[in-house]
Scaffold this motif. Structure first.
Motif, PDB file in Angstrom:
ATOM      1  N   THR A  38      52.045  85.528  51.322  1.00 13.51           N
ATOM      2  CA  THR A  38      50.757  86.220  51.187  1.00 13.51           C
ATOM      3  C   THR A  38      49.615  85.233  51.314  1.00 13.51           C
ATOM      4  OG1 THR A  38      51.941  87.444  49.491  1.00 13.51           O
ATOM      5  CG2 THR A  38      49.661  88.047  49.849  1.00 13.51           C
ATOM      6  N   ARG A  39      49.798  84.053  50.717  1.00 12.51           N
ATOM      7  CA  ARG A  39      48.763  83.026  50.825  1.00 12.51           C
ATOM      8  C   ARG A  39      48.579  82.614  52.287  1.00 12.51           C
ATOM      9  NH1 ARG A  39      48.230  77.710  51.235  1.00 12.51           N
ATOM     10  NH2 ARG A  39      50.453  77.294  51.412  1.00 12.51           N
ATOM     11  N   LEU A  40      49.692  82.456  52.994  1.00 15.29           N
ATOM     12  CA  LEU A  40      49.593  82.016  54.394  1.00 15.29           C
ATOM     13  C   LEU A  40      48.975  83.096  55.278  1.00 15.29           C
ATOM     14  CD1 LEU A  40      52.902  80.040  54.815  1.00 15.29           C
ATOM     15  CD2 LEU A  40      50.581  79.148  54.896  1.00 15.29           C
ATOM     16  N   HIS A  41      49.220  84.394  54.916  1.00 20.10           N
ATOM     17  CA  HIS A  41      48.597  85.467  55.708  1.00 20.10           C
ATOM     18  C   HIS A  41      47.079  85.391  55.623  1.00 20.10           C
ATOM     19  CE1 HIS A  41      51.483  88.807  57.053  1.00 20.10           C
ATOM     20  NE2 HIS A  41      52.165  87.692  56.970  1.00 20.10           N
ATOM     21  N   ARG A  42      46.547  84.849  54.500  1.00 19.68           N
ATOM     22  CA  ARG A  42      45.099  84.786  54.340  1.00 19.68           C
ATOM     23  C   ARG A  42      44.528  83.466  54.834  1.00 19.68           C
ATOM     24  NH1 ARG A  42      46.015  88.171  49.686  1.00 19.68           N
ATOM     25  NH2 ARG A  42      46.360  86.441  48.276  1.00 19.68           N
ATOM     26  N   ASP A  43      45.391  82.577  55.309  1.00 20.85           N
ATOM     27  CA  ASP A  43      44.950  81.292  55.847  1.00 20.85           C
ATOM     28  C   ASP A  43      44.058  81.539  57.074  1.00 20.85           C
ATOM     29  OD1 ASP A  43      45.009  78.838  57.439  1.00 20.85           O
ATOM     30  OD2 ASP A  43      46.568  78.166  56.045  1.00 20.85           O
ATOM     31  N   PRO A  44      42.947  80.797  57.198  1.00 23.46           N
ATOM     32  CA  PRO A  44      42.075  81.018  58.365  1.00 23.46           C
ATOM     33  C   PRO A  44      42.764  80.752  59.702  1.00 23.46           C
ATOM     34  CG  PRO A  44      41.287  79.190  56.996  1.00 23.46           C
ATOM     35  CD  PRO A  44      42.350  79.870  56.229  1.00 23.46           C
ATOM     36  N   ARG A  45      43.859  79.981  59.674  1.00 25.98           N
ATOM     37  CA  ARG A  45      44.561  79.734  60.929  1.00 25.98           C
ATOM     38  C   ARG A  45      45.461  80.887  61.356  1.00 25.98           C
ATOM     39  NH1 ARG A  45      48.320  75.022  60.532  1.00 25.98           N
ATOM     40  NH2 ARG A  45      48.397  75.599  58.349  1.00 25.98           N
ATOM     41  N   ALA A  46      45.632  81.896  60.493  1.00 23.86           N
ATOM     42  CA  ALA A  46      46.619  82.946  60.786  1.00 23.86           C
ATOM     43  C   ALA A  46      46.081  83.944  61.800  1.00 23.86           C
ATOM     44  CB  ALA A  46      47.000  83.678  59.498  1.00 23.86           C
ATOM     45  N   ARG A  58      53.760  92.698  61.205  1.00 20.55           N
ATOM     46  CA  ARG A  58      53.809  92.174  59.842  1.00 20.55           C
ATOM     47  C   ARG A  58      53.878  90.656  59.810  1.00 20.55           C
ATOM     48  NH1 ARG A  58      57.916  96.457  57.353  1.00 20.55           N
ATOM     49  NH2 ARG A  58      58.710  96.109  59.443  1.00 20.55           N
ATOM     50  N   THR A  59      54.084  90.055  60.987  1.00 17.37           N
ATOM     51  CA  THR A  59      54.168  88.595  60.997  1.00 17.37           C
ATOM     52  C   THR A  59      52.834  88.015  61.436  1.00 17.37           C
ATOM     53  OG1 THR A  59      54.978  88.689  63.244  1.00 17.37           O
ATOM     54  CG2 THR A  59      56.621  88.502  61.511  1.00 17.37           C
ATOM     55  N   ARG A  60      52.555  86.863  60.919  1.00 20.96           N
ATOM     56  CA  ARG A  60      51.386  86.128  61.372  1.00 20.96           C
ATOM     57  C   ARG A  60      51.866  84.769  61.858  1.00 20.96           C
ATOM     58  NH1 ARG A  60      49.701  90.306  60.727  1.00 20.96           N
ATOM     59  NH2 ARG A  60      47.971  91.123  59.500  1.00 20.96           N
ATOM     60  N   HIS A  61      51.164  84.267  62.878  1.00 22.48           N
ATOM     61  CA  HIS A  61      51.437  82.913  63.328  1.00 22.48           C
ATOM     62  C   HIS A  61      50.233  82.063  62.953  1.00 22.48           C
ATOM     63  CE1 HIS A  61      54.749  84.371  65.964  1.00 22.48           C
ATOM     64  NE2 HIS A  61      54.013  85.460  65.940  1.00 22.48           N
ATOM     65  N   LEU A  62      50.483  80.798  62.697  1.00 23.95           N
ATOM     66  CA  LEU A  62      49.378  79.911  62.360  1.00 23.95           C
ATOM     67  C   LEU A  62      49.027  79.107  63.595  1.00 23.95           C
ATOM     68  CD1 LEU A  62      50.601  78.706  58.862  1.00 23.95           C
ATOM     69  CD2 LEU A  62      48.962  80.517  59.396  1.00 23.95           C
ATOM     70  N   VAL A  63      47.758  79.135  63.922  1.00 28.74           N
ATOM     71  CA  VAL A  63      47.316  78.437  65.132  1.00 28.74           C
ATOM     72  C   VAL A  63      47.592  76.946  65.001  1.00 28.74           C
ATOM     73  CG1 VAL A  63      45.245  77.760  66.403  1.00 28.74           C
ATOM     74  CG2 VAL A  63      45.547  80.117  65.684  1.00 28.74           C
TER      75      VAL A  63
END
Lengths: 73, 459
Positions: A38-46, A58-63
């Protein structure tokens, strides 16, 4: 549920998550506000891939950061 | 011989008395099959052997035997499915829709066309089963109370397909069989005692030809025609939804339902002509399937060719008009990309060649119509390839792009399905009167009554 108790936050890992040397994969319960995922989903890189098609993934990737600080590179 | 413009080509010619019709239309059923039939049947059986081999390999070793892969996850399997189902639609249109429109010229070609539908739908039904990774779990698509407490995904077109095709096959089978009953009884009455006679008698279900039988027959036949008619439109619309409800550029298009239905009728009529023109010559049916029938069918071919051409123009125009870069790229790749040759084959076969059918003289020249119908069969298969494979090979993310090439198993399944169809169709031609005898007799009576009315009025 294991033994009739709900699974604790970040208790379970998938095989690929477990084996990844750079810890690049994170799974978890998005409903749990304290979970790592959940924390990573809110990361600005997501970002969500092809979300503009209305697929609501439902998945997010981090730039990947490609211009690091010159003192590091 | 071109028809004189002042004299309409008759729907029946020659000796069409009841006895003559019964005799000529059942002649093949009661004679020994010639060498040609055995040769074709032998070829068909060999093809069925190849088909069985490819099916066994697919079931044993999985979809890896095919050329499918990411990104082109649907290829020959689904192309063949859509092609065969499309072919099936012409049969139902000729039997059911032309019946409701009271078009008399349907009566000698309808059983032939319906049989084609049945065998085409049988073929078509195999491919969605085979393309599953675990075909033995196909029943997951049926909404039954599962112990897993899961229903099929009703928002997906796949359970819709299951329902549509199951319904279509059942209704077509009942419609065909009901129409066949009086002729099975005629065959029973004309057969010499023996096994053939017993089988005809069993399948005729005790038809006596009484007034009550005919009344019930008429009611049932019209009811089934009424049921089958919306199926022609709905089944292929549902098949088009397999593509249209997705987001892929090149698939996500609202014109798909009518475009697919028109295309289905187009390819179906082409297949009926491909089969009928040789069959009528070999089996000696020119007295009940005249140039007028071929002329009418060629006109339908032309009309649906124009509809399909409009569909193509519309697709490419709106891709450009939308200014959506993904849409524009999807259609650009069809015209100029790695599969461009197939696109232009499609255009020539479906749009250019059928324009020959504007000419009345060419419409009644049977070998020309036969070649045009072959071109359309090829063109429509290639069109399905272009619709299914090309947008998959090049979608939103260039990193996902990839080409598709068929394996020998893919080709074997396609050729095998043609032979499987030929196997059933040759059996049908031999065992069952391919032209509806009772309907031909009925037509003769109607034509005589109409002629009498004309001369009576002229007095």
């Amino acid at each position: 549920r294991v033994q009739n108790e709900p699974i604790r936050t970040d208790e379970l890992q998938t095989a690929c998550q477990q084996v990844c040397p750079t810890e690049a994969i994170v799974f978890g319960d998005l409903h749990d506000a304290s979970a790592e995922v959940t924390r990573l989903h809110r990361d600005p890189r997501a970002y969500a891939l092809l979300h503009e098609l209305g697929t609501r993934p439902r998945t997010r990737h981090l730039v990947r950061i490609t211009n690091p600080n010159p003192e590091l590179a | 011989m071109p028809p004189s413009p002042l004299e309409p080509v008759p729907l029946q010619r020659g000796d069409v008395s009841d006895a003559a019709l019964s005799r000529s239309l059942l002649a093949f059923q009661f004679s020994r099959p010639g060498r040609a039939w055995w040769a074709l049947f032998g070829l068909a059986c060999a093809g069925v052997g190849l088909f069985a081999l490819c099916v066994a390999l697919t079931l044993e070793y999985g979809i890896g035997m095919w050329g499918n892969n990411i990104p082109v996850a649907w290829a020959f399997g689904i192309i063949n499915f859509v092609w065969w189902i499309g072919i099936g639609h012409a049969g139902t249109l000729i039997s059911a829709i032309l019946l409701l429109f009271q078009q008399r010229w349907r009566s000698s070609i309808n059983r032939f066309a319906e049989a084609m539908t049945l065998f085409a739908v049988m073929n078509a039904g195999l491919f969605p089963l085979l393309h599953l990774g675990r075909p033995w779990l196909f029943y997951y698509l049926v909404p039954y109370p599962s112990t897993l407490h899961v229903w099929p995904q009703f928002r997906s077109a796949l359970p819709w397909d299951m329902a549509a095709i199951a319904t279509y096959f059942t209704v077509s089978l009942m419609f065909w069989y009901l129409g066949l009953l009086p002729d099975l009884a005629t065959a029973r009455d004309m057969a010499k005692p023996g096994l053939a006679q017993k089988l005809y008698a069993l399948s005729a279900l005790g038809w006596r030809g009484s007034a009550r039988h005919w009344k019930n027959f008429r009611t049932g036949y019209l009811l089934l025609a009424g049921l089958a008619t919306p199926l022609v439109l709905s089944v292929h619309s549902i098949v088009s939804f397999d593509f249209a409800i997705s987001v892929l550029p090149g698939w996500h298009s609202t014109i798909f339902p009518p475009y697919f239905v028109a295309g289905a009728i187009f390819s179906g009529f082409a297949m009926v002509l491909t089969l009928m023109i040789p069959a009528r010559a070999v089996l000696g049916f020119e007295h009940v399937i005249t140039e007028r029938h071929i002329d009418n069918m060629a006109k339908v071919l032309l009309a649906t060719s124009l509809m399909v051409t409009y569909g193509y123009i519309q697709e490419h125009f709106f891709a450009w008009y939308s200014a959506n870069p993904f849409e524009m790229a999807a259609y650009e790749t069809r015209r100029t990309g790695p599969y461009a040759a197939l696109f232009w084959i499609q255009i020539v076969c479906n749009c250019v060649v059928p324009q020959l059918m504007w000419s009345g003289r060419l419409r009644t020249t049977t070998w020309v119509v036969w070649l045009v119908s072959l071109a359309v069969n090829v063109g429509m298969w290639v069109e399905r390839f272009n619709i299914i494979v090309v947008p998959l090979s090049q979608d939103f993310l260039p990193s996902s792009w990839g080409l598709y090439l068929p394996t020998w198993v893919d080709l074997g399944l396609f050729a095998g399905s043609l032979c499987f169809f030929a196997f059933w169709f040759l059996l049908f031609l031999k065992l069952v009167p391919p032209v509806a005898i009772h309907e031909s007799k009925e037509l003769r009576v109607q034509l005589e009554a109409a002629a009498a009315q004309r001369t009576g009025g002229a007095r």
